[in-house]
Each structure stands twice: as structure tokens, then as C-alpha cells.
Design a protein around this motif. Sequence first.
Motif, short mmCIF file in Angstrom:
data_model
loop_
_atom_site.label_atom_id
_atom_site.label_comp_id
_atom_site.label_asym_id
_atom_site.label_seq_id
_atom_site.Cartn_x
_atom_site.Cartn_y
_atom_site.Cartn_z
N UNK A 204 30.02 31.34 32.87
CA UNK A 204 29.35 31.64 34.13
C UNK A 204 29.31 30.42 35.03
N UNK A 205 29.13 29.24 34.43
CA UNK A 205 29.14 28.02 35.23
C UNK A 205 30.50 27.79 35.87
N UNK A 206 31.56 28.03 35.08
CA UNK A 206 32.90 27.88 35.64
C UNK A 206 33.15 28.87 36.77
N UNK A 207 32.72 30.12 36.58
CA UNK A 207 32.88 31.12 37.63
C UNK A 207 32.07 30.74 38.86
N UNK A 214 35.25 28.44 46.57
CA UNK A 214 35.92 29.44 47.43
C UNK A 214 35.03 29.79 48.61
N UNK A 215 33.74 29.96 48.38
CA UNK A 215 32.84 30.28 49.48
C UNK A 215 32.75 29.13 50.48
N UNK A 216 32.73 27.91 49.96
CA UNK A 216 32.68 26.75 50.85
C UNK A 216 33.93 26.69 51.73
#
Length: 496
Positions: A204-207, A214-216
Motif C-alpha cells: 500500500x505504501x508503494x502504491x 502521478x497526482x503531483x
Amino acid sequence: MGRMNGVREQLIRVLRMLRDDLWTARAAPLPPSVWLRWLPHGMVCLTAFGSAVSNVDHLADRYQFSAQAAMLCSVLQGLAVVLALWRPVPAWWASTVVSVVTALIARDHLLDDPHSGDPSWPWAPPGLIAHGIVLLLLSLRLPTRVSAEALGLTALLTYAVQGVIGGANYGPSGKVAVALFTVVVLLGTALRGRREARHQLVEQTGITVEERARRTLLEERNRIARELHDVVAHHMSVISIQAQVAPLLVEKPSVELKENLEGIRKNALEALTELRRVLCVLRSENPEDPYGLGAAGTGNAPEGPQPTLDRLDALIDNTRAAGLEVVAEVRGEASAYPPGLQLSAYRIVQEALSNALRHAPGSRVRVRVTHDLRGLYLEVTNSRPEGPLSSSPGAGHGLLGMRERAVMLGGHVAAHPTLPGGFTVSAFLPADGASHPAAEDGFPPGLAPISGPTAGEARGVRIPDMPMPRPGTGSTAGPSTGSSAGRQQEKRPHDE
């Protein structure tokens, strides 16, 4: 005499060699062993061997087994433990069957021998340990449901052998065995759940990191897009006005000319209307601007013009008011840069100053703007921070946004720490929009750097702390890019 000197020198060399070899505390650790990952398997195999050996002795002495039967049952029990490393369910079945068969054979011997000394039955201590290891390995590898089923069936068989079939001349070990098996299964299930939770957390941390990056990237591109929409909207407004005024500049314009110009004006107005609608969707009402450096879209004029190089002096004044000592220097003669290039240059300097405020409180900042025939070169360098670092309120756009803007215009950005403990950001934006290859120091070939640390650091030369010129003592080469950029060096931070 010469021979004595030679012996003395040889002795001195030997003593020095002994001192260097033996009188030292330098570290010499062993290399990491690839066998350590097999340590748990080795421990299980060793335990299986120990339980098999002790089980042979117990079956032969206490249960009166023959040597062949004791050896066979003990070896099968030990192999079941080893098999549990790879096939836990078949290993559990093998261990259960061997344990039940051993208990039933031992029951006949105990019934015939009233002087057996009441050994533990139906679970002998070595068999109990071996079966417990099998259940532990099973619960570590398989879901909780499978572990509970194996434990329940083990308890049911224990009750059937001891409570239903029964025996004589023995010490009951069924309750102790079931209690021990329950603890073992609970421990294995807990360890397995902890391992799975940790694995899921890592995934989950990697995701989350990937999604954040990606959002940035998308947010920064969205920000650049809405700023470029402002530039395009300005040009569309100019086209509309020119198309409206053009017929008045001709003495007797033809009907076709008037119709074409009116069509151009209508198309420009329609495009401008659509652009404004897009801007209303793209622009946020209150984008983050924690240091008041004038982010686009703030205030009560969301459709106001985007900043250009003429507003760099105001940007530097705001930065000084926020607590940084800033020195500005302009070199070369400013060209007629495209609006998009001026906007990107302003945003790069703005972000570099914001980073200096966040990550280098109390530092001294030097802003250099160099105008060249090829384009515009920017450099923002801060010294080592003097104040305590605080958590950054930024969204992580920083260098990503700078690079996106520079690449969009065919330029490039270089950012790296300096040896004295500061940080420098340099950017080159070509005036023609063509891509220029970047050298190691961030300059295009043929454009010499205007500050020394980069080239020296590349060669590993020790560079002293950046000598920041005091305001009022510097000089500029060439005209300023703004109305008051040339006067930035005459102002002191405490006079702002």
C-alpha cells in the motif's frame, strides 16, 4: 657500521609492520552469508532429527516397541516435520496418522504390561513436540480456517483415542497436548497475520507513493495548462480587437473584407468564451501559496494577467519581507521573449525562492538572470540555512514543476546541493523553443556559467562558503528586466 644500520632499518620496518597489523581497531566484518536465509530450515531439520532420535528411545523403552517398529515410526514422524517446510497439509496428515497408529500399538503393550510405569499416552513427549512443530508450520503458511480445521481434527482424534477407545496403565496426555497445540496454532496464526499485514502495508505504501507522484505530475501539468490558457486568452482578445478595428483603418473596405474580419472576430470571441469556461473549471479558488509569493489565481481577480519577468522585482521584495536576504543580479540585454517563456521563468524563480524559504530559513539567496542570444538563463542559489528547519507545507511540486516547464519550452533544469551546505537551481529556457543539449553544469554548450561552484564541485575541488555580496555593493551588467530590478541591490532586507 653500514651493516648495523641495515639491520636496524630492517628491525624498524618489522616493528612498524607489526604495529600496523596488530595495533589497530579498523573494522573487517564478514561478508553477508547466503546460508543465513536457510537457517530456519536447518533448525527445523535439526529439531526433526532430535525428535526422531528421542522418539526411538521412548517407543522402545516405555511402549515396548521392537527396534524396527520404533525406528520406522520415529523416522516417519521426523520426515513429517521436514515435509511441513514445503507441504504442510500432507505433513500434518502424515504426522497425525503416525501418531494415531503409534498410540494404538502402544495401547496393546500398555494393557499387557501393568508394570510399565504409566508412560504418557496417547501423546508421547517427542511425538507431541514433532506434531506441534507441524501445526506451527501449517498455521504460518496457510489461512486461519485451515489451521483451525487441523487443530479441531487433531483434538477430535485425541478425544477418540483417549476417551472413547481408552487404555490402561498410562499417564493421560491428551489435555496437555490439545492445550499445547492450541497455543501453537494461535501463535502461528498471529505471526502469519502480522507478516501479511506488514506485506500489505509495504504494498500500500508503494502504491501510495506511485499515486502521489502521478497526482503531483498531473496537478503540475494542470497548473501549467491553466496558466498557458491565460496566455492564449490574451492573444485571442488581441485578435478580436484587431479584427474589429481593421475595417476602420481602410478608407473603403469591401463587403468581403468586412465579412471575413467579422467572422474572425466572432470566432475569436467564441474561442475566448470557451477558454474562460475551461479556466473556470481548471482554476482553483485558493491554491496554496504559504509564503505569499503571488501564485496565479489568488485574490479577487481570477482572470487577471499572468506574471512576467517585469514582476520579478516584486517577487524578490515579497521574499525579503518573508525573512530572506536576497540579492538580485541581471546580465545582458533582455529580448522580446514569448509570454509563455516569461511566465515559466517567473514560476521557476518563484518556486526556487519558495524552496529556500521552506528548507533554508535564515539563508542568503542570490538570484541571477542572464539574457543571451540563445535564450534566458536563471540561477537561484542559497547558502547554508542558519535557522531550524520546519516541516514543509508544500505539495511536492517543486523541482517537478520546474522541469515540466523547462522541457515544455525545449530547455532544462539542473538542481543540486553545494559543498558548503547550500542549494542551487539553474534553468535555461531557449528563446526559439528548440531543444538544446545540457552539459553537466546545466548550461548549454557555449554559454559559460556565471557562478563557480558547479564546475568546481564536478572536479571534487573544495569550495569555500558562498560569499554573498552585501546589498548595495553589487553591480549589474546590462539593463534590468523590470522597472526596478536594477535597484534591487540598493535595498537592504531590514529596510523592506
